[in-house]
Each structure stands twice: as structure tokens, then as C-alpha cells.
Design a protein around this motif. Structure first.
Motif, short mmCIF file in Angstrom:
data_model
loop_
_atom_site.label_atom_id
_atom_site.label_comp_id
_atom_site.label_asym_id
_atom_site.label_seq_id
_atom_site.Cartn_x
_atom_site.Cartn_y
_atom_site.Cartn_z
N ILE A 26 0.87 -1.18 0.00
CA ILE A 26 0.00 0.00 0.00
C ILE A 26 0.90 1.22 0.00
N ASP A 27 0.81 2.05 -1.05
CA ASP A 27 1.69 3.21 -1.10
C ASP A 27 1.12 4.37 -0.29
N ARG A 28 1.84 5.47 -0.27
CA ARG A 28 1.44 6.58 0.59
C ARG A 28 0.18 7.28 0.09
N HIS A 29 -0.24 6.95 -1.14
CA HIS A 29 -1.49 7.52 -1.66
C HIS A 29 -2.68 6.58 -1.45
N GLY A 30 -2.43 5.41 -0.88
CA GLY A 30 -3.51 4.45 -0.63
C GLY A 30 -3.73 3.46 -1.76
N THR A 31 -2.89 3.51 -2.80
CA THR A 31 -3.02 2.54 -3.90
C THR A 31 -2.44 1.20 -3.48
N VAL A 32 -3.17 0.16 -3.74
CA VAL A 32 -2.79 -1.19 -3.34
C VAL A 32 -2.27 -1.95 -4.56
N ARG A 33 -1.14 -2.63 -4.39
CA ARG A 33 -0.55 -3.39 -5.50
C ARG A 33 -0.13 -4.79 -5.05
N LEU A 34 -0.34 -5.74 -5.95
CA LEU A 34 0.16 -7.11 -5.76
C LEU A 34 1.63 -7.17 -6.14
N ILE A 35 2.43 -7.87 -5.36
CA ILE A 35 3.84 -8.05 -5.67
C ILE A 35 4.18 -9.54 -5.59
N ASP A 36 5.40 -9.89 -5.95
CA ASP A 36 5.95 -11.24 -5.84
C ASP A 36 5.18 -12.25 -6.68
N PHE A 37 5.70 -12.52 -7.87
CA PHE A 37 5.03 -13.42 -8.82
C PHE A 37 5.77 -14.74 -8.97
N GLY A 38 6.55 -15.09 -7.95
CA GLY A 38 7.35 -16.31 -8.03
C GLY A 38 6.54 -17.59 -8.06
N ALA A 39 5.31 -17.54 -7.56
CA ALA A 39 4.47 -18.74 -7.55
C ALA A 39 3.44 -18.73 -8.68
N THR A 40 3.46 -17.71 -9.52
CA THR A 40 2.43 -17.54 -10.55
C THR A 40 2.45 -18.68 -11.56
N ARG A 41 1.26 -19.17 -11.87
CA ARG A 41 1.11 -20.22 -12.89
C ARG A 41 0.59 -19.58 -14.17
N ILE A 42 1.27 -19.87 -15.29
CA ILE A 42 0.91 -19.32 -16.59
C ILE A 42 0.45 -20.47 -17.48
N ALA A 43 -0.79 -20.41 -17.94
CA ALA A 43 -1.34 -21.52 -18.71
C ALA A 43 -0.51 -21.81 -19.95
N GLY A 44 -0.12 -20.77 -20.67
CA GLY A 44 0.61 -20.97 -21.92
C GLY A 44 1.97 -21.62 -21.72
N ILE A 45 2.61 -21.37 -20.58
CA ILE A 45 3.92 -21.96 -20.31
C ILE A 45 3.76 -23.34 -19.69
#
Length: 576
Positions: free
Chosen positions: A402-421
């Protein structure tokens, strides 16, 4: 390393017809695109009763070969091809509906289609109508498709399915594992109806060194045998295949050495390290300054223990690749690569803020409105993943910034599953390892099942529950349940027991999103997010508490009235 290579032979002839309504084509892209999307081959056959079916055939094949390669590389082959063909089918159907043949589909923009996409070591087959795809296995030509033709009698038949014949396209799909030397034949009915499988096999084997000559021999032989239709044959031979365990997308960075020890003011390919930000068993994260852009960035390196593990390196490199394909305000971005790299590391945008874990410590009793705002932003980031057929698979407070403006972001994609790969990975039959954090991981992963969008939804619901109740909905029991029977015994802990000010219907929404069975959860994230603000009538009815909870005074008033009636009735009976 071996790459995907094929030999191709093609031939088409109008035969005894005044024009050729067949249309065929193939696309052999560059090496990079060949790894991402594969090689495509397609054949369409227009129906003889239509004067515009040649246009339909050309649109079907041409659209397929061009539009398939415009789909995101993160989409699976099956999904990409099906979406493209469904769009083409809708266009053909609309053309007929807008033409003079709107009430006579047999004269409209209708054709059959058989297509093959060869990616990695798999052939993906798509089929509708009565063209055919065969595989030559030894001395046997085995059909891999079924004709969609209805026979009214021995002499009269018509297509039961075709491109452009109806608004809804029912498409056959099949995946075939490949070996080097495999031969495939795509043929229109003008060829295969006039030649036996044995005769076609002999013609292919007699011309094995020249597939164009083999395709022409098939067409000429069928024509000589009396074929009265258009004739088209395409032959594909698999020459070389990539190694199944190799993932070519990441070889360029994956072979680089780990960077030297990094301290304050040390340099890494021109980036100046300022200070460490975070360290874990998987990676080390540093704040750095990029003099080219005069901005702060984040440098991430893989831990020494994992640097020799191929799977860990691939997942690490894949993170930055994923970020570049996600253009969303609620997903951490990766700046464009600045020159070549000498070491294995990734570069990320710097977020000046705090993790959701820290935010929860600072706000132990948040308002429902605050929780909704954060959960909705995370859901927007997850939907960006899902639109590209990716699953985050590690949604937890430490992976939300959560940044200082209140925007929320997802981080860390090390476990992400990609259908095409995942499609190109070695089909070993073994379940993928659980990469997420146990407390937030959906129950189905512990059964060895693959994740779905409902799995990410579950993780998000756990976070929402934790923010509102301060605990976890099942404690630590989920990770211990490795059978369906055990999961059916999981008991949801009502969030109301921890926070009495929470509306009852919100607890019902959380309970549904956290159901151990993914089929019982909300089908899509948007429905879960909507009901967190606006409960459905069914949820309200289900969550309506008893009168004693809703209005204790009225409950006791009604109870007193009921008791009074009973007493009067008893006294009346006694006096009689």
C-alpha cells in the motif's frame, strides 16, 4: 538445444468444379514466436451449395492464422485458438444474416475447418465439419477427427456442424503428444473419399523425401479415381522437437551467474545500491538508484541456496516477464530493461509505502469500508492476472503493498502459474509443488489438484476475514487436511464471534468465498466483491438472525403474549 522444426507439403486443385472453394495455409513464425505460440496449419472446405463459401473458407483460414498470433502469449493454445475461431464463426454467421441468404444457411458464409497448432512437443487439433486430420503411425493412417455429417440416407447427407452455420460454434479439440518423425495429413473430402487409407499411406511413403510431391500425388490419385469435388492435401512431418524439460523463454537470463555481494554504494550494471530492503529464504531485495532515469528502483536477487535449482531460477526470471505483460495499476510493474545484464537479477518499480501485514498491525480494528477498499483493489490486480490466464497463487498480506497515496498493489510473482507456459512443461503427471503460504493457500492445493481462479479468490477471502476478525477462518487446519473427507470436516469459524459489529450477511459472504470446495465458492471475483457491498436477496435471507438477536424486546413481548394466551386457555379449561 533442439528447436521445433517441421517439413510441410501442400497441394490443392479445383478438380472438376468450376472453382476451388477450398482454402489452406500454414504459418511458420520466427524462433521466438514459434516457442511462444507454435506453428499453425489450417484447411477449410466451402460447401458446394453456396456461391460465397470460398470467401468463408478464406476468412476462416486467414483469420485463424493471423489472429491466433495476436493473442497474448500467456494464453493457452486451446483458449487462444478457440476464442479466435469463435470470433470468426460469429463474423461469418453475421455476414450471412446480413446478406440475401439470411434464411438459407446452405447458401451463406459456411465452411468446414480443420486446424493444427504444434507447440513444444504437442499438436493441438481443432476441428468442425468434414475435413479430416490423420496421423501416420507405422503403415497405418489413423484418423484423429470425426466427421460432423448427418446421413439422411445412404446417398443423402448434410453437415451437422460447420463454421458460420449457427451463432454458437461447437468445436472439437484434441491434444496429441509428438515424437520426431511423426507425419500428419490434413485432407478435404475430395481426397479422402476417393482413396483408401492404405492407398494414401502408400503414396505418402513413396514420396517421403518430398512432401509437396506427396501432397500432389494424393490429389492426382483421387482425381484419377473419379473425385468430383475440390481436392486439398497438407502434409506435416515433425523433424525436431525441443527438449521437454527446457523452458526456452528464460534461458537468456537463467544461465547468468549470481551477482557479487551487494552493499551500500556498490554498483550492479550501472545501478547504485542504496540499502537492503528485505531478505527471505527465496530472495534478497535492495533499494537502488538508476542514473539513467534518476529514479529509485528495486533490485531483486535469488538466494544463494536456490541459484543452482533450475526450477527456482525459471520462476525467478519469469516474475519480470509476467510484470511486463500486466499493465494494471494494482500490480507491481517492471521498468524496461536497460541494456544487457551480466548477472542474474530482476529490476522493479519502487513503491514508497508498507506491506498489508504492517498496515494490519497499525490498524488492528479497521472499518468495514477500509477493508472493502483494500480488498477491491487487490481483486482488480488479480483480475488482470486471470484475464491473461495466470494465477497468482501466493496472495498474502506480505505480497500486498500500500503506497502513501492508498493505492494497493500485488507483488511477488514467483508462484504464478501461466497456462501458456505450463502447457509446454514436461507432462510428468506429478502435481506442482505448493508454492504459496500455507495459511492463505486454498484447500484444493493440499489435495494435489491444480489451482483455478477460485483458488486466488479463496486466498483473498482469507485476508478479508483476517482483517475483519483478527484470526484465520480455519486456523492452521487447512494444511493438515490432505483428503476430501478431511476437508469436508473443516469447520468455518464465524467472524461474528470476534467482531460483533460486523453485519451478519458479510459473514455469510465470507463463508461462501472460503468454502473448502472450490465449486461452492463464488464463480468469479467480481461476484464476491459485489456481494461484499451489496448482498443478494438469498444471502440476506440466509443470514437473517433469529428474532431474539434482531430485537430482544419484541421477542420477549411476543413470548409474554404467547404465555398469557396459554394461561388463559388453561384457566378456561379448569373452570369448565
Amino acid at each position: 538445444m533442439p528447436a521445433l522444426n517441421i517439413s510441410l507439403g501442400q497441394c490443392s486443385d479445383k478438380g472438376r468444379k468450376p472453382s476451388n472453394q477450398d482454402f489452406y495455409g500454414a504459418y511458420l513464425p520466427s524462433d521466438a514466436q514459434r516457442r511462444h505460440k507454435g506453428i499453425a496449419v489450417a484447411l477449410a472446405d466451402g460447401i458446394s451449395s453456396s456461391a460465397v463459401s470460398r470467401d468463408a473458407s478464406e476468412a476462416a483460414v486467414g483469420g485463424f492464422l493471423s489472429d491466433y498470433y495476436a493473442t497474448p502469449s500467456t494464453w493457452s493454445v486451446k483458449s487462444s485458438a478457440q476464442r479466435v475461431l469463435q470470433a470468426t464463426n460469429a463474423w461469418l454467421y453475421a455476414q450471412t444474416r446480413q446478406s440475401q441468404y439470411r434464411y438459407d444457411m446452405d447458401r451463406g458464409y459456411v465452411c468446414t475447418l480443420s486446424a493444427m497448432i504444434i507447440k513444444s512437443a504437442t499438436a493441438h487439433l481443432f476441428h468442425v465439419g468434414d475435413c479430416r486430420i490423420y496421423q501416420l503411425a507405422g503403415n497405418t493412417l489413423e484418423p484423429l477427427t470425426e466427421d460432423h455429417r448427418f446421413w439422411a440416407s445412404r446417398e443423402v447427407s448434410h453437415l451437422s456442424r460447420a463454421m458460420g452455420a449457427s451463432q454458437h460454434l461447437e468445436l472439437d479439440y484434441r491434444a496429441v503428444s509428438l515424437s520426431e518423425g511423426d507425419v500428419f495429413l490434413l485432407a478435404s473430402d475430395g481426397v479422402y473419399e476417393w482413396l483408401s487409407p492404405h492407398a494414401m499411406t502408400a503414396l505418402i511413403q513413396d514420396n517421403t523425401g518430398d512432401l509437396d510431391a506427396a501432397a500432389k500425388a494424393l490429389v492426382d490419385a483421387a482425381l484419377a479415381n473419379g473425385s468430383d469435388d475440390n481436392l486439398t492435401a497438407q502434409l506435416v512431418r515433425i523433424e525436431t522437437l525441443p527438449e521437454r524439460e527446457a523452458d526456452e523463454l528464460f534461458d537468456a537470463l537463467g544461465t547468468l551467474p549470481p551477482p557479487p555481494e551487494m552493499r551500500a554504494n556498490s554498483e550492479l550494471d550501472g545501478l547504485r545500491i542504496i540499502r537492503p530492503l528485505h531478505a527471505s529464504a527465496r530472495s534478497h531485495v535492495y533499494l537502488a538508484h538508476d542514473p539513467q532515469t534518476n529514479r529509485h528502483v528495486v533490485v531483486k536477487t535469488l538466494s544463494t541456496e536456490l541459484a543452482e535449482d533450475r526450477a527456482s531460477v525459471e520462476r525467478f526470471v519469469r516474475e519480470e516477464w509476467i510484470a511486463r505483460r500486466l499493465d494494471n495499476a494494482h500490480v507491481l510493474s517492471a521498468p524496461e530493461q536497460r541494456g544487457s545484464r551480466r548477472y542474474l537479477y530482476t529490476v522493479w518499480a519502487y513503491i514508497e509505502g508498507q506491506t498489508l501485514t504492517q498496515w494490519m498491525r497499525d490498524h488492528p480494528d479497521p472499518d468495514l469500508a477500509e477493508v472493502r477498499g483494500i480488498i477491491e483493489q487487490v481483486a482488480k490486480g488479480l483480475r488482470a492476472f486471470h484475464r491473461l490466464e495466470m494465477l497468482h497463487q501466493d496472495v498474502r498480506p506480505d505480497n500486498i503493498m500500500i503506497d502513501r497515496h492508498g493505492t494497493v498493489r500485488l507483488i511477488d510473482f514467483g508462484a504464478t502459474r501461466i497456462a501458456g507456459i505450463a502447457e509446454a512443461a514436461d507432462a510428468s503427471g506429478e502435481a506442482d509443488p505448493i508454492l504459496g503460504t500455507a495459511q492463505y493457500t486454498a484447500p484444493e492445493y493440499f489435495l494435489g489438484e491444480g489451482g483455478t481462479e477460485q483458488s486466488d479468490l479463496y486466498s483473498l477471502a482469507v485476508i478479508a476475514y483476517q482483517m475483519l476478525a483478527g484470526t484465520l477462518p480455519y486456523g492452521t487446519e487447512v494444511a493438515k487436511t490432505r483428503t476430501r473427507a478431511a476437508q469436508r470436516k473443516l469447520a468455518y469459524r464465524s467472524a461474528l464471534s470476534e467482531n460483533r459489529e460486523l453485519p451478519v450477511w458479510v459473514d455469510e459472504v465470507l463463508k461462501k468465498a472460503l468454502h473448502p470446495n472450490p465449486q461452492q465458492r463464488y464463480p468469479v471475483l467480481s461476484e464476491f466483491i459485489f456481494e461484499l457491498r451489496t448482498p443478494s436477496p438469498g444471502t440476506l435471507k440466509q443470514s437473517r438472525p433469529p428474532l431474539l438477536e434482531r430485537d430482544p424486546v419484541r421477542f420477549w413481548q411476543w413470548l409474554c403474549v404467547l404465555l398469557g394466551v396459554i394461561i388463559v386457555a388453561l384457566l378456561t379449561n379448569m373452570s369448565q
